[in-house]
Motif scaffolding. Structure first.
Motif, short mmCIF file in Angstrom:
data_model
loop_
_atom_site.label_atom_id
_atom_site.label_comp_id
_atom_site.label_asym_id
_atom_site.label_seq_id
_atom_site.Cartn_x
_atom_site.Cartn_y
_atom_site.Cartn_z
N ASN A 34 1.63 6.76 -6.91
CA ASN A 34 0.52 7.58 -7.40
C ASN A 34 0.63 9.05 -7.04
OD1 ASN A 34 -0.83 5.46 -8.68
ND2 ASN A 34 -1.79 4.82 -6.77
N LEU A 35 1.70 9.44 -6.34
CA LEU A 35 1.88 10.85 -6.01
C LEU A 35 2.17 11.64 -7.28
CD1 LEU A 35 4.07 10.71 -2.78
CD2 LEU A 35 1.67 11.36 -2.94
N GLU A 87 2.31 1.64 -3.55
CA GLU A 87 1.28 2.14 -4.47
C GLU A 87 0.98 3.61 -4.21
OE1 GLU A 87 -3.39 1.37 -5.71
OE2 GLU A 87 -2.44 0.08 -4.21
N PHE A 88 0.91 4.00 -2.95
CA PHE A 88 0.64 5.40 -2.62
C PHE A 88 1.73 6.31 -3.17
CE2 PHE A 88 1.29 9.01 0.25
CZ PHE A 88 0.06 9.63 0.14
N VAL A 89 2.98 5.94 -2.96
CA VAL A 89 4.09 6.75 -3.43
C VAL A 89 4.12 6.80 -4.96
CG1 VAL A 89 6.61 6.93 -3.53
CG2 VAL A 89 5.47 6.39 -1.36
N PHE A 92 0.83 -1.20 0.00
CA PHE A 92 0.00 0.00 0.00
C PHE A 92 0.86 1.26 0.00
CE2 PHE A 92 -2.47 -3.32 2.15
CZ PHE A 92 -3.54 -3.39 1.28
N VAL A 93 1.97 1.22 0.74
CA VAL A 93 2.88 2.36 0.78
C VAL A 93 3.51 2.57 -0.60
CG1 VAL A 93 5.02 3.27 1.78
CG2 VAL A 93 3.34 2.11 3.24
#
Length: 88
Positions: free
Chosen positions: A85-86, A81-83, A78-79
């Motif tokens: 998508n920034l 994927e989050f990074v 999840f981390v």
């Protein structure tokens, strides 16, 4: 009826002994608007409902040390994927 909108806020800190804890506030909002027409007359009805819940989760530092690697492995995708998508 439509699906409710759900959101939450979380806060991580430590108690006075340094043990980690997570506090979470969760909300759900459901809004509905109905219009009924009979001949020339229109009747409207609105309904809004707000539901909330809160909780605090805590553990000792020894418990955290025992499960630290498992937690890190679980949240790593999840981390990443989050990074990715920034918008930088």
């Amino acid at each position: 009826m439509t699906e409710p909108t759900k959101f939450q806020f979380s806060h991580i800190d430590a108690d006075s002994s340094g043990n980690p804890r997570i506090s979470a506030l969760c909300f759900g909002i459901l809004a509905d608007h109905t219009v009924t027409q009979v001949l020339f007359f229109k009747f409207s009805q609105d309904h809004v409902a707000l539901e909330s819940a809160s909780t605090t989760l805590s553990m000792t530092r020894q418990q955290l040390d025992a499960v630290r690697d498992s937690i890190a492995a679980r949240v790593r995708p999840f981390v990443v994927e989050f990074v990715q998508n920034l918008d930088i």
